[in-house]
Design a protein around this motif. Structure first.
Motif, PDB file in Angstrom:
ATOM      1  N   MET A   1      71.800  28.922 117.382  1.00  0.00           N
ATOM      2  CA  MET A   1      72.168  29.195 115.986  1.00  0.00           C
ATOM      3  C   MET A   1      73.429  28.424 115.607  1.00  0.00           C
ATOM      4  O   MET A   1      73.520  27.866 114.516  1.00  0.00           O
ATOM      5  CB  MET A   1      72.373  30.701 115.770  1.00  0.00           C
ATOM      6  CG  MET A   1      71.096  31.498 115.881  1.00  0.00           C
ATOM      7  SD  MET A   1      69.814  30.955 114.755  1.00  0.00           S
ATOM      8  CE  MET A   1      70.507  31.419 113.208  1.00  0.00           C
TER       9      MET A   1
ATOM     10  N   VAL B   1      74.770  34.600 103.380  1.00  0.00           N
ATOM     11  CA  VAL B   1      73.924  34.888 104.549  1.00  0.00           C
ATOM     12  C   VAL B   1      74.605  35.930 105.435  1.00  0.00           C
ATOM     13  O   VAL B   1      73.982  36.902 105.870  1.00  0.00           O
ATOM     14  CB  VAL B   1      73.619  33.603 105.342  1.00  0.00           C
ATOM     15  CG1 VAL B   1      73.003  33.928 106.688  1.00  0.00           C
ATOM     16  CG2 VAL B   1      72.703  32.698 104.547  1.00  0.00           C
TER      17      VAL B   1
ATOM     18  N   HIS C   1      73.180  39.712 105.892  1.00  0.00           N
ATOM     19  CA  HIS C   1      72.766  40.142 107.226  1.00  0.00           C
ATOM     20  C   HIS C   1      73.570  41.349 107.696  1.00  0.00           C
ATOM     21  O   HIS C   1      73.037  42.245 108.333  1.00  0.00           O
ATOM     22  CB  HIS C   1      72.878  38.995 108.227  1.00  0.00           C
ATOM     23  CG  HIS C   1      72.126  39.269 109.480  1.00  0.00           C
ATOM     24  ND1 HIS C   1      70.761  39.295 109.525  1.00  0.00           N
ATOM     25  CD2 HIS C   1      72.551  39.572 110.729  1.00  0.00           C
ATOM     26  CE1 HIS C   1      70.369  39.596 110.745  1.00  0.00           C
ATOM     27  NE2 HIS C   1      71.440  39.770 111.493  1.00  0.00           N
TER      28      HIS C   1
ATOM     29  N   ASN D   1      68.451  42.194 108.022  1.00  0.00           N
ATOM     30  CA  ASN D   1      67.127  41.581 107.943  1.00  0.00           C
ATOM     31  C   ASN D   1      67.296  40.064 107.935  1.00  0.00           C
ATOM     32  O   ASN D   1      67.823  39.493 106.980  1.00  0.00           O
ATOM     33  CB  ASN D   1      66.420  42.063 106.681  1.00  0.00           C
ATOM     34  CG  ASN D   1      64.997  41.582 106.576  1.00  0.00           C
ATOM     35  OD1 ASN D   1      64.652  40.526 107.088  1.00  0.00           O
ATOM     36  ND2 ASN D   1      64.174  42.372 105.918  1.00  0.00           N
ATOM     37  N   THR D   2      66.824  39.414 108.979  1.00  0.00           N
ATOM     38  CA  THR D   2      67.003  37.970 109.114  1.00  0.00           C
ATOM     39  C   THR D   2      66.312  37.210 107.996  1.00  0.00           C
ATOM     40  O   THR D   2      66.882  36.278 107.424  1.00  0.00           O
ATOM     41  CB  THR D   2      66.466  37.502 110.477  1.00  0.00           C
ATOM     42  OG1 THR D   2      67.108  38.264 111.498  1.00  0.00           O
ATOM     43  CG2 THR D   2      66.731  36.035 110.709  1.00  0.00           C
TER      44      THR D   2
ATOM     45  N   SER E   1      68.240  37.534 104.795  1.00  0.00           N
ATOM     46  CA  SER E   1      69.485  36.775 104.872  1.00  0.00           C
ATOM     47  C   SER E   1      69.240  35.287 104.652  1.00  0.00           C
ATOM     48  O   SER E   1      69.944  34.645 103.870  1.00  0.00           O
ATOM     49  CB  SER E   1      70.145  36.974 106.237  1.00  0.00           C
ATOM     50  OG  SER E   1      70.358  38.326 106.497  1.00  0.00           O
ATOM     51  N   ILE E   2      68.250  34.739 105.329  1.00  0.00           N
ATOM     52  CA  ILE E   2      67.956  33.316 105.199  1.00  0.00           C
ATOM     53  C   ILE E   2      67.455  32.994 103.799  1.00  0.00           C
ATOM     54  O   ILE E   2      67.902  32.028 103.169  1.00  0.00           O
ATOM     55  CB  ILE E   2      66.939  32.873 106.272  1.00  0.00           C
ATOM     56  CG1 ILE E   2      67.572  32.977 107.656  1.00  0.00           C
ATOM     57  CG2 ILE E   2      66.445  31.460 106.013  1.00  0.00           C
ATOM     58  CD1 ILE E   2      66.599  32.791 108.793  1.00  0.00           C
TER      59      ILE E   2
END
Length: 110
Positions: free
Chosen positions: A52, A81, A85, A90-91, A94-95
């Motif tokens: 990451m 982001v 997050h 929640n990924t 966020s993205i």
């Protein structure tokens, strides 16, 4: 480039075999009954965060801090982001939220 039917089938089989090997190999090397070596456990713990971090650096490599926006859209999107997050965990949210904010900032504001 033109491939013969034999070459096409051979290529498809080679890709399928390689894909299956990479799927099954970890289960063959580290069965459920046996504990994996310490180095594998360590890499499983640190590599996701390292990947990451590498992606963040790769995405920010072309940011011009001396340009007209001074990197503000990128910084605001990163902040969004992180906050999304932290708030929801929640990924995907966020993205998607960070990407949408970045695109809005780049297209409409800066």
């Amino acid at each position: 480039m033109y491939l013969t039917p034999f070459q096409t089938i051979g290529m498809i089989l080679a890709v399928a075999a390689g894909t299956q090997l990479t799927r099954w190999l970890p289960f063959w090397l580290f069965p459920e009954k046996r504990r994996p070596p310490a180095v594998v456990t360590y890499l499983g713990r640190v590599l996701p965060a390292a990947a990451m971090g590498l992606l963040v650096v790769y995405c920010l490599r072309g940011v011009d801090l001396r340009g007209t926006s001074h990197g503000a859209p990128e910084l605001l999107a990163i902040l969004a982001v992180a906050l999304l997050h932290r708030w929801k965990g929640n990924t995907l949210l966020s993205i998607a939220g960070g990407t949408a904010l970045y695109m809005l900032l780049v297209q409409a504001v800066f």
